[in-house]
Design a protein around this motif. Sequence first.
Motif, PDB file in Angstrom:
ATOM      1  N   ARG A 100       0.830  -1.211   0.000  1.00  0.00           N
ATOM      2  CA  ARG A 100       0.000   0.000   0.000  1.00  0.00           C
ATOM      3  C   ARG A 100       0.867   1.264   0.000  1.00  0.00           C
ATOM      4  O   ARG A 100       0.606   2.202  -0.743  1.00  0.00           O
ATOM      5  N   ASN A 101       1.923   1.295   0.822  1.00  0.00           N
ATOM      6  CA  ASN A 101       2.774   2.484   0.907  1.00  0.00           C
ATOM      7  C   ASN A 101       3.468   2.776  -0.424  1.00  0.00           C
ATOM      8  O   ASN A 101       3.624   3.932  -0.809  1.00  0.00           O
ATOM      9  N   LEU A 104       0.986   4.221  -2.783  1.00  0.00           N
ATOM     10  CA  LEU A 104       0.772   5.622  -2.432  1.00  0.00           C
ATOM     11  C   LEU A 104       1.915   6.500  -2.940  1.00  0.00           C
ATOM     12  O   LEU A 104       1.691   7.592  -3.457  1.00  0.00           O
ATOM     13  N   VAL A 117      -6.407   8.886  -6.113  1.00  0.00           N
ATOM     14  CA  VAL A 117      -5.628   8.049  -5.200  1.00  0.00           C
ATOM     15  C   VAL A 117      -6.548   7.056  -4.496  1.00  0.00           C
ATOM     16  O   VAL A 117      -6.236   5.868  -4.399  1.00  0.00           O
ATOM     17  N   GLN A 118      -7.686   7.538  -4.029  1.00  0.00           N
ATOM     18  CA  GLN A 118      -8.637   6.659  -3.342  1.00  0.00           C
ATOM     19  C   GLN A 118      -9.085   5.522  -4.261  1.00  0.00           C
ATOM     20  O   GLN A 118      -9.153   4.358  -3.851  1.00  0.00           O
ATOM     21  N   LEU A 121      -6.235   2.991  -4.847  1.00  0.00           N
ATOM     22  CA  LEU A 121      -6.112   2.070  -3.719  1.00  0.00           C
ATOM     23  C   LEU A 121      -7.164   0.971  -3.786  1.00  0.00           C
ATOM     24  O   LEU A 121      -6.866  -0.201  -3.562  1.00  0.00           O
ATOM     25  N   LEU A 129      -7.670   5.865   1.830  1.00  0.00           N
ATOM     26  CA  LEU A 129      -7.130   6.656   2.924  1.00  0.00           C
ATOM     27  C   LEU A 129      -8.258   7.080   3.862  1.00  0.00           C
ATOM     28  O   LEU A 129      -9.337   7.447   3.407  1.00  0.00           O
ATOM     29  N   ASP A 136      -2.554   7.922   7.396  1.00  0.00           N
ATOM     30  CA  ASP A 136      -3.414   8.314   6.279  1.00  0.00           C
ATOM     31  C   ASP A 136      -3.679   9.813   6.281  1.00  0.00           C
ATOM     32  O   ASP A 136      -3.706  10.451   5.232  1.00  0.00           O
ATOM     33  N   VAL A 139      -0.754  11.586   4.784  1.00  0.00           N
ATOM     34  CA  VAL A 139      -0.702  11.363   3.333  1.00  0.00           C
ATOM     35  C   VAL A 139      -1.779  12.189   2.634  1.00  0.00           C
ATOM     36  O   VAL A 139      -1.520  12.818   1.601  1.00  0.00           O
ATOM     37  N   LEU A 164       6.650   6.428   2.984  1.00  0.00           N
ATOM     38  CA  LEU A 164       6.193   5.923   1.682  1.00  0.00           C
ATOM     39  C   LEU A 164       7.393   5.326   0.940  1.00  0.00           C
ATOM     40  O   LEU A 164       8.503   5.823   1.049  1.00  0.00           O
TER      41      LEU A 164
END
Length: 165
Positions: A100-101, A104, A117-118, A121, A129, A136, A139, A164
């Motif tokens: 995940r990182n 991101l 971004v959401q 993911l 996030l 989160d 970020v 990240l």
Amino acid sequence: MGIILTISIISIKIYKRKYAGVKVKMKRETSDMMRELASCESFTAFYSENNQSLIKHELCDYLAELTELHGIKKSDAIRRAQLNDSYAYQIFSGRRIPERNKLLALAVGMELSLDEVQNLLRVGGYAPLYVKLEFDCIVIFGICKNMTVADINDILYDHGLETLG
């Protein structure tokens, strides 16, 4: 609402390319689908009614769509994400599933909006996030302020959190 709009805009562009001339069922609201799924008697019936509204992107395909949509070079995104070149290209090609990182970091390197971004993911199989989680929250702040990976990492490090990438 913004996430749904982003998904819809990208989906419309994909459908225009892939399904020119074919009528496509409108995307449904997530809350409506949740209520219907919870009360349905048969998954098969639910699936046949909602198949067009389900996210079926492979992460590598979605990344390719985003780079095309924004006119981003993979090499520039990778450099800005501060990821190892070969590792990042494996993500873009679908040979590697990122943590995940790292996903991101790539999203920040691609300079995606928070809504994008959401969605990235979710397509990658990760939770979006969440502002009440300290990592989160930082970020999200960084994305909203168009910060670099290094700038976000500095704040994460200052708070004793994993960075990240």
